[in-house]
Design an enzyme around this catalytic site. Structure first.
Site: not given
Ligand code: 8YV
Length: 323
Positions: A242, A271, A289
């Site tokens: 994150r 972001e 991302h």
């Molecule tokens: C997702 C991610 O695409 O799953 C996660 O925690 O960081 C990502 O890969 C995103 O969170 C979708 O809500």
């Protein structure tokens, strides 16, 4: 019996949306424009299940809307720092996430960024596109060798272990790690990994640092100026966790002043905005991302959400309950 009402906050893969339409009285988001706070509040008042993503901040204020109908929040994503979990618990809501199905694809992106940063791939691509390449030369654009180097993992959950597997077996890297709790010896044994109790130990000993801890208050700016200074000048920092785990301003300073050699980032504080300081630097690889962004994985994430809410509506315990 009436079908449960389900609201999906963003556009999902078509096959999963088709399944949702078969099973539920569903409100999809064809335009894919994120819902406003008021729309999210209304959704909680009219739907039995709300299915958000990382782009929906489900705050205590939203969760405390009166006359709620929603009983379950099925998050599309493994990370759930977008949801105020304590507030959800207080409101008696069940919350689920989507573990396992995105592990390998996210670890692939971490490995991709590691290679991009080590071998100066973004910089090379820009040079080629901008017609600034004057030809091969023995000393042109030298990066760092990856094979045999030490990879330091901060956090040692599923995604970190998948990264360790790829790095150890594929690139002959030495694995060191830290996590709040020491992993069981069998897990370390698979990669001949060494566990250290603190991030500081790992930061000082690794050629590549890859972040795999959850986001949220406990890890905010874990990588700050002081910890960046512990890293080797030849080291690279990879973040697929994150954005707010890293203090962006401190990292920009570290990259500019060469306290470290490079960085590869898939996630950012605030972001989709990216601190303009990163855009001026050659020694940082930037991705928007993309961790879980493959056709297979995004479909699997959607199906995992469906499995969780199906279990809930059948009166069973959802497999991936986090609250
Ligand atoms: C997702 C991610 O695409 O799953 C996660 O925690 O960081 C990502 O890969 C995103 O969170 C979708 O809500």
């Amino acid at each position: 019996m009436n079908k449960p009402k389900v609201i999906v906050t963003r556009k999902w893969p078509a096959a999963v949306e088709a399944r949702l339409q078969e099973l539920y009285d569903v409100q999809l988001n064809e335009t894919d424009v994120p819902m406003t706070e008021d729309e999210l509040k209304t959704a909680l008042q009219i739907a039995d299940a709300l299915l958000p993503t990382v782009t929906d901040s489900i705050t205590a204020d939203i969760l405390s809307v009166p006359n709620k109908r929603t009983k379950i929040i099925g998050n599309f994503g493994v990370g759930y720092n977008n949801i105020d979990i304590e507030a959800a618990k207080k409101e008696g809501l069940v919350v689920t996430n989507t573990p396992h199905v995105l592990t390998d694809c996210t670890a692939d992106i971490a490995m991709l960024l590691l290679l991009m940063s080590a071998r100066r791939a973004s910089e090379g691509d820009r040079l080629a596109r901008n017609k600034q390449w004057n030809g091969w030369a023995p000393t042109h654009m030298l990066g760092q060798k990856v094979t045999g180097k030490t990879l330091g993992l901060i956090g040692f959950g599923r995604i970190a272990q998948a990264m360790a597997r790829k790095a150890y077996h594929g690139f002959g890297m030495k694995i060191i790690c830290t996590a709040p709790h020491a992993p069981v010896p069998d897990v370390l044994q698979e990669f001949q990994a060494t566990y250290y109790a603190t991030a500081d130990d790992v930061l000082a000993k690794a050629d590549f640092i890859s972040l795999h801890c959850p986001g949220g208050a406990a890890t905010k700016h874990l990588i700050n100026e002081q910890r960046l200074k512990l890293m080797r000048p030849s080291a690279h920092l990879i973040n697929t966790a994150r954005g707010d785990v890293v203090d962006s301003k401190a990292l920009i300073k570290a990259l500019k002043e060469r306290w470290i050699a490079g960085a590869g980032l898939d996630v950012f504080e605030g972001e989709p905005n990216i601190d303009p300081g990163f855009l001026e630097l050659d020694n940082v690889a930037l991705l928007p991302h993309l961790g879980s962004a493959t056709e297979e994985t995004r479909a699997a994430m959607g199906n995992r959400v469906l499995d969780n809410i199906a279990a809930f509506f059948a009166g069973e315990e959802p497999g991936d309950r986090v609250a």
